[in-house]
Design an enzyme around this catalytic site. Structure first.
Site, PDB file in Angstrom:
ATOM      1  N   ASN A 196      27.895  56.289  77.324  1.00 45.40           N
ATOM      2  CA  ASN A 196      29.160  56.087  78.022  1.00 45.40           C
ATOM      3  C   ASN A 196      28.837  55.652  79.455  1.00 45.40           C
ATOM      4  O   ASN A 196      27.661  55.582  79.827  1.00 45.40           O
ATOM      5  CB  ASN A 196      30.009  57.364  77.980  1.00 45.40           C
ATOM      6  CG  ASN A 196      29.326  58.551  78.657  1.00 45.40           C
ATOM      7  OD1 ASN A 196      28.408  58.389  79.465  1.00 45.40           O
ATOM      8  ND2 ASN A 196      29.779  59.756  78.330  1.00 45.40           N
ATOM      9  N   ASP A 210      38.193  57.420  69.790  1.00 44.10           N
ATOM     10  CA  ASP A 210      37.607  58.055  70.964  1.00 44.10           C
ATOM     11  C   ASP A 210      37.634  57.099  72.154  1.00 44.10           C
ATOM     12  O   ASP A 210      37.878  57.508  73.294  1.00 44.10           O
ATOM     13  CB  ASP A 210      36.175  58.498  70.657  1.00 44.10           C
ATOM     14  CG  ASP A 210      35.572  59.342  71.769  1.00 44.10           C
ATOM     15  OD1 ASP A 210      35.913  60.534  71.856  1.00 44.10           O
ATOM     16  OD2 ASP A 210      34.780  58.804  72.572  1.00 44.10           O
TER      17      ASP A 210
END
Length: 357
Positions: free
Chosen positions: A17, A228
């Site tokens: 991320n 997500d």
């Protein structure tokens, strides 16, 4: 006892991320694919033959972060069978290859539904027209306590997936007014409070061959990662900071998603505590197989806002405006209080256990 399938993969920058940790969606994708293989192996090693589709991911917590360069180890095994439904337990551990240390990051339960084999899979396949496979559970050995827990999980899943009527006035009152009474009412509105519409986000993607099984069905893990991503986008827009996935409530897969389908993933904030944000994610599909739009999956994600020091920090409240937003806010508050009570009960049980030692 059902055989355990072990999958190992080194975490690379492709899995990261923006903060450099492994993306929560990447972990869920690995979990679902590991569970898929375990379920397929069990189905086709028994008297039945066929294929499985992802049905539901039960509530799952992200216990510890996973970092780039660590080795992800996933152990998946079939733990329960109910008719054509297969429950797979997936344990995820992260190994630091430099320190030779392992840590538990996730424990997940994924449901799959088995169908009889298709000799010639077609793009216009409708699962409702296919016959469900009968799955053998003779090789599975679990304790009586675990068996009761899995039966309860299956019953709850069937109840949650049963079509609901539109909200009655009593439900609206219970979900909105009653729960709003539980919420401290400030003397004046919080200037930092944001309406759900301020951070609501949509993602769109077409399902490609790399997203699908050999039967042309999209992997559940692919959809989980898209969901997500959508929830993360909502959280970043609401918090204006780095965010991480804290937990996922049950994700239900309601319609098959096939190769070539157009997927729209919509996310919106439903409830915010002082340090966490709940995001509702809906997956709709458009297809040449049918007219209109269908709801394919739904789930609830909880994110935590992190400061520059990497620690949880306060985030802006949510200010529901429409009747629907107020209803969802009330339901989100109820879920938050339930999770908080469960954490306190678990903590108390651990302390009591340590005292006895």
């Amino acid at each position: 006892m059902s055989k355990t399938l072990t999958t190992v993969r080194l975490m690379s920058p492709d899995d990261a991320n923006p903060a450099g940790n492994v993306h929560g969606g990447s972990i869920m994708k690995m979990i679902e694919m590991s569970g898929y293989v375990a379920a397929m192996r069990h189905l086709n090693s028994s008297k039945s033959t066929g294929f499985v589709v992802t049905y539901r991911l039960e509530h799952m917590d992200f216990l510890r972060p996973m970092f780039i360069g660590t080795l992800a180890k996933l152990n998946a095994r079939v733990v329960f069978i109910k008719d054509s439904d297969i429950l797979v337990e997936v344990i995820v551990k992260a190994e630091d290859v430099f320190l030779n240390k392992e840590s538990l990051t996730n424990k997940a339960f994924v449901w799959y539904t088995a169908f009889e084999s298709l000799e010639h899979p077609k793009k216009n396949t409708d699962l409702k027209e296919l016959k469900r496979a009968s799955v053998s559970g003779e090789s599975i050995q679990v304790s009586d306590l675990e068996s009761k827990m899995f039966v309860a999980m299956h019953s709850q899943m069937e109840s949650d997936r049963r079509p609901k009527n539109s909200k009655s006035e009593a439900e609206k009152k219970d979900g909105g007014e009653k729960n709003m009474m539980l919420t401290p009412q400030p003397s004046k509105p919080d200037e930092k409070a944001l309406p759900p519409s301020a951070s609501a986000s949509d993602l769109m993607q077409i399902i490609l061959p790399s997203d699908c099984t050999s039967f042309g069905l999209a992997y559940g893990g692919v959809l989980m990662k898209l969901m997500d991503n959508s929830a993360g986008l909502v959280s970043v827009r609401h918090c204006r900071s780095n965010v991480v996935t804290a937990c996922v409530d049950a994700i239900d897969f309601l319609q098959p998603v096939l190769l070539g389908d157009l997927v729209k993933v919509s996310g919106r904030g439903t409830f915010a505590s002082s340090r966490s944000l709940e995001v509702q994610v809906l997956v709709h599909i458009e297809s040449t197989r049918f007219k209109g739009i269908r709801l394919a999956a739904r789930g609830l994600y909880t994110f935590v806002s992190l400061g520059k020091d990497g620690k949880p920090q306060p985030l802006p409240p949510i200010l529901p405006q429409t009747e629907d937003e107020k209803h969802e806010f009330g339901r989100g508050l109820a879920r938050y209080l339930k999770r908080r009570a469960a954490r306190k009960a678990l903590s108390a049980a651990k302390k009591q256990k340590n005292c006895k030692k």
